[in-house]
Design a protein around this motif. Structure first.
Motif, PDB file in Angstrom:
ATOM      1  N   LYS A 194     -56.111 -23.745  -5.300  1.00 14.94           N
ATOM      2  CA  LYS A 194     -57.541 -23.521  -5.081  1.00 14.94           C
ATOM      3  C   LYS A 194     -57.784 -22.139  -4.475  1.00 14.94           C
ATOM      4  CE  LYS A 194     -59.096 -27.613  -6.351  1.00 14.94           C
ATOM      5  NZ  LYS A 194     -59.997 -27.784  -7.524  1.00 14.94           N
ATOM      6  N   GLY A 196     -59.837 -21.069  -2.370  1.00 15.24           N
ATOM      7  CA  GLY A 196     -60.091 -21.023  -0.937  1.00 15.24           C
ATOM      8  C   GLY A 196     -58.846 -20.929  -0.085  1.00 15.24           C
ATOM      9  N   LEU A 200     -61.911 -16.132   1.294  1.00 18.75           N
ATOM     10  CA  LEU A 200     -62.949 -16.825   2.045  1.00 18.75           C
ATOM     11  C   LEU A 200     -64.160 -17.121   1.169  1.00 18.75           C
ATOM     12  CD1 LEU A 200     -62.822 -14.766   5.370  1.00 18.75           C
ATOM     13  CD2 LEU A 200     -61.667 -16.926   4.847  1.00 18.75           C
ATOM     14  N   TYR A 202     -64.598 -20.065  -0.617  1.00 23.16           N
ATOM     15  CA  TYR A 202     -64.303 -20.972  -1.721  1.00 23.16           C
ATOM     16  C   TYR A 202     -63.596 -22.207  -1.186  1.00 23.16           C
ATOM     17  CZ  TYR A 202     -65.071 -16.686  -4.424  1.00 23.16           C
ATOM     18  OH  TYR A 202     -65.604 -15.534  -4.951  1.00 23.16           O
ATOM     19  N   PRO A 203     -63.746 -23.375  -1.858  1.00 24.37           N
ATOM     20  CA  PRO A 203     -63.027 -24.580  -1.407  1.00 24.37           C
ATOM     21  C   PRO A 203     -61.511 -24.392  -1.476  1.00 24.37           C
ATOM     22  CG  PRO A 203     -64.795 -25.146  -2.953  1.00 24.37           C
ATOM     23  CD  PRO A 203     -64.651 -23.657  -2.985  1.00 24.37           C
ATOM     24  N   ASN A 204     -60.811 -24.954  -0.477  1.00 27.00           N
ATOM     25  CA  ASN A 204     -59.354 -24.876  -0.453  1.00 27.00           C
ATOM     26  C   ASN A 204     -58.743 -26.171  -1.001  1.00 27.00           C
ATOM     27  OD1 ASN A 204     -59.564 -26.724   1.673  1.00 27.00           O
ATOM     28  ND2 ASN A 204     -59.395 -25.135   3.241  1.00 27.00           N
ATOM     29  N   LEU A 209     -64.088 -25.496   3.107  1.00 29.95           N
ATOM     30  CA  LEU A 209     -64.154 -24.055   3.254  1.00 29.95           C
ATOM     31  C   LEU A 209     -63.425 -23.663   4.528  1.00 29.95           C
ATOM     32  CD1 LEU A 209     -67.904 -23.296   2.387  1.00 29.95           C
ATOM     33  CD2 LEU A 209     -65.930 -23.110   0.879  1.00 29.95           C
ATOM     34  N   SER A 210     -62.534 -22.693   4.442  1.00 29.21           N
ATOM     35  CA  SER A 210     -61.897 -22.196   5.653  1.00 29.21           C
ATOM     36  C   SER A 210     -62.961 -21.591   6.567  1.00 29.21           C
ATOM     37  CB  SER A 210     -60.849 -21.137   5.308  1.00 29.21           C
ATOM     38  OG  SER A 210     -59.797 -21.695   4.551  1.00 29.21           O
ATOM     39  N   THR A 212     -65.268 -19.212   8.381  1.00 28.60           N
ATOM     40  CA  THR A 212     -65.611 -17.858   7.945  1.00 28.60           C
ATOM     41  C   THR A 212     -66.337 -17.100   9.044  1.00 28.60           C
ATOM     42  OG1 THR A 212     -67.660 -18.698   6.957  1.00 28.60           O
ATOM     43  CG2 THR A 212     -65.747 -18.475   5.511  1.00 28.60           C
ATOM     44  N   ARG A 220     -67.270 -14.009   2.607  1.00 26.25           N
ATOM     45  CA  ARG A 220     -67.126 -14.174   1.155  1.00 26.25           C
ATOM     46  C   ARG A 220     -66.196 -13.101   0.601  1.00 26.25           C
ATOM     47  NH1 ARG A 220     -68.560 -18.519  -2.157  1.00 26.25           N
ATOM     48  NH2 ARG A 220     -68.915 -17.802  -4.280  1.00 26.25           N
ATOM     49  N   ALA A 358     -55.998 -17.073   3.340  1.00 26.76           N
ATOM     50  CA  ALA A 358     -57.284 -17.241   4.015  1.00 26.76           C
ATOM     51  C   ALA A 358     -57.144 -17.833   5.414  1.00 26.76           C
ATOM     52  CB  ALA A 358     -58.211 -18.131   3.181  1.00 26.76           C
TER      53      ALA A 358
END
Length: 439
Positions: A194, A196, A200, A202-204, A209-210, A212, A220, A358
């Motif tokens: 993934k 993320g 940063l 984006y879904p992991n 989301l980690s 941010t 982003r 990330a």
């Protein structure tokens, strides 16, 4: 979900050309307005990740900043406070927890690595030295006219056409695919990771989301870099193999067991008995394997070998390997030690590792603490990575075999940490926000 490639710095995502010449330059910012002006002048020369994969076009510059660098540029306190603690503290402050003690401790690091005056890093990549100097020319010109910014360190590096690292092994073979990037991974049996996990916003792998930082631009398309300079003790590696082996052929076998691959890059999982240069050179096959079905006990590739520790794939281990994956960029520096030399010549040679992810704690720090510095996750507590682990002459390395396993004892350190740092590589929009600050 597609990555916003036009906002991601090319150096964080794009595979390197082969061969290539490169340079890492560290800067100190004494005047925040001069630092912002430097960014304004650099931004037009920074390639985004839509950069073509044509080797003739693979010349680019990237930039990243330390936490102290963000402070030096005048980033507001609310934004600074929103960054992860690991990044705020920096690598030197976390060295003991990471196992960097004794001769690897920060007080022995090469100046200025790990020190507060490291603010901005510039890296340049090019297929050859002539193009490298050309791509660095705008940065040099910008620095000449900006007395408030000073270059304080430079390291020239390279990757040869055969991808051999200072120990003589083909390196940089394996990297994951990233969902939405359009770039496949090197192992066709591994599903893309993934986005993320690496960038940063984006879904992991766990669907989240980690954390941010703020403002929104920082949250982003940016990523974190852990950069480490490792001095390699090539002569010590050769001496240990000779003392431990029954003969020249056995030296090669033991070296491959320690690394997890043969010098050509052929993996032990597919070529357990002898090197296979044709396999090692085949990019479609040299990373096309898993462990669980064919080698669950490590009879081909030991569980504790360097390559298997850094990427356990589908091995039966404690934990989930996919949430600890990183993009790894290894670059050699210094000349190779001639193949027949057994004594150290005093020349500084080694590898600069750049780990891209990330989440510094869940990725780089976890891998270093648990996979490199310990063996609990593979059921061998106390056994360190035999290649890059902090061995001190008292450790051991287990080679499973039938009917009786082999144990190498008295492992010395084959690498020495010469220093490193945590960097944040913002997206291009975030870099423009930084350049336009007025604080």
């Amino acid at each position: 979900m597609k990555l916003e490639l036009d906002d991601i710095q090319n150096g964080a995502l794009q595979p390197r050309p082969v061969p290539y010449a490169g340079a890492y330059i560290l800067l100190r910012v004494d005047d925040r307005r001069a630092g912002r002006e430097l960014l304004r002048r650099l931004i037009p020369n920074l390639a985004d990740a839509t950069h073509p994969a044509d080797p003739a076009a693979q010349t680019w510059v990237s930039t990243a900043l330390t936490f102290q660098g963000l402070k030096a540029l005048g980033v507001p306190q609310a934004s600074l406070d929103s960054f992860p603690i690991a990044f705020q503290q920096g690598m030197a402050a976390r060295a003991a927890m990471l196992g960097d003690v004794g001769e690897d401790a920060p007080e022995h690091w090469e100046s200025p690595l790990g020190r507060p005056e490291v603010h901005i890093a510039i890296s340049a990549i090019s297929p050859d030295t002539a193009h490298l100097e050309a791509v660095l020319a705008p940065a040099r010109e910008a620095l000449k006219r900006l007395p408030g910014v000073e270059a304080i360190w430079r390291l020239d590096c390279h990757v040869p056409a055969d991808l051999r690292n200072p120990f003589g092994f083909k390196d940089g073979i394996s990297n994951p695919g990233i969902e939405g990037s359009g770039r496949p991974g090197t192992n066709p049996q591994e599903a893309p990771i993934k986005a993320g996990e690496f960038f940063l916003g984006y879904p992991n792998e766990v669907g989240e989301l980690s954390p941010t930082p703020v403002p929104e631009a920082f949250g982003r398309n940016g990523t974190y870099l852990a950069v480490v300079k490792y001095h390699t003790r090539v002569a010590a590696f050769r001496q240990y193999l000779r003392a431990s082996a029954s003969g020249p052929e056995d030296e090669g076998r033991l070296a491959a067991k320690i690394v997890g691959r043969w010098p050509s890059g052929a993996p032990l999982a597919l070529a357990p008995e002898r090197d296979d240069p044709e396999l090692g050179a085949d990019r479609r096959r040299n990373d096309d394997f898993l462990y669980a079905a064919e080698d669950p006990r490590g009879l081909r590739c030991p569980m504790g070998s360097h390559a298997r520790r850094m990427n356990p794939r589908d091995s039966s281990i404690i934990g989930v390997a996919r949430i600890h994956r990183v993009l790894r960029r290894g670059t050699a520096y210094g000349p190779m030690l001639p193949a027949d030399v057994m004594e150290d010549d005093g020349v500084d040679r080694g590898i600069v590792f750049v780990f891209v992810g990330a989440d510094l704690e869940r990725q780089f720090e976890f891998v270093k603490k648990e996979w490199v510095n310990d063996g609990l996750f593979i059921g061998a507590r106390g056994e360190k990575d035999p290649m890059i682990g902090p061995n001190d002459g008292t450790g051991q390395f287990t080679i499973p075999q039938e009917p009786i396993r082999q144990r190498l004892k008295g492992l010395p350190a084959f690498v020495t940490n010469r220093g490193g740092e945590y960097f944040f590589a913002p997206g291009l929009r975030a870099l423009r926000w930084l350049a336009d600050l007025d604080t």
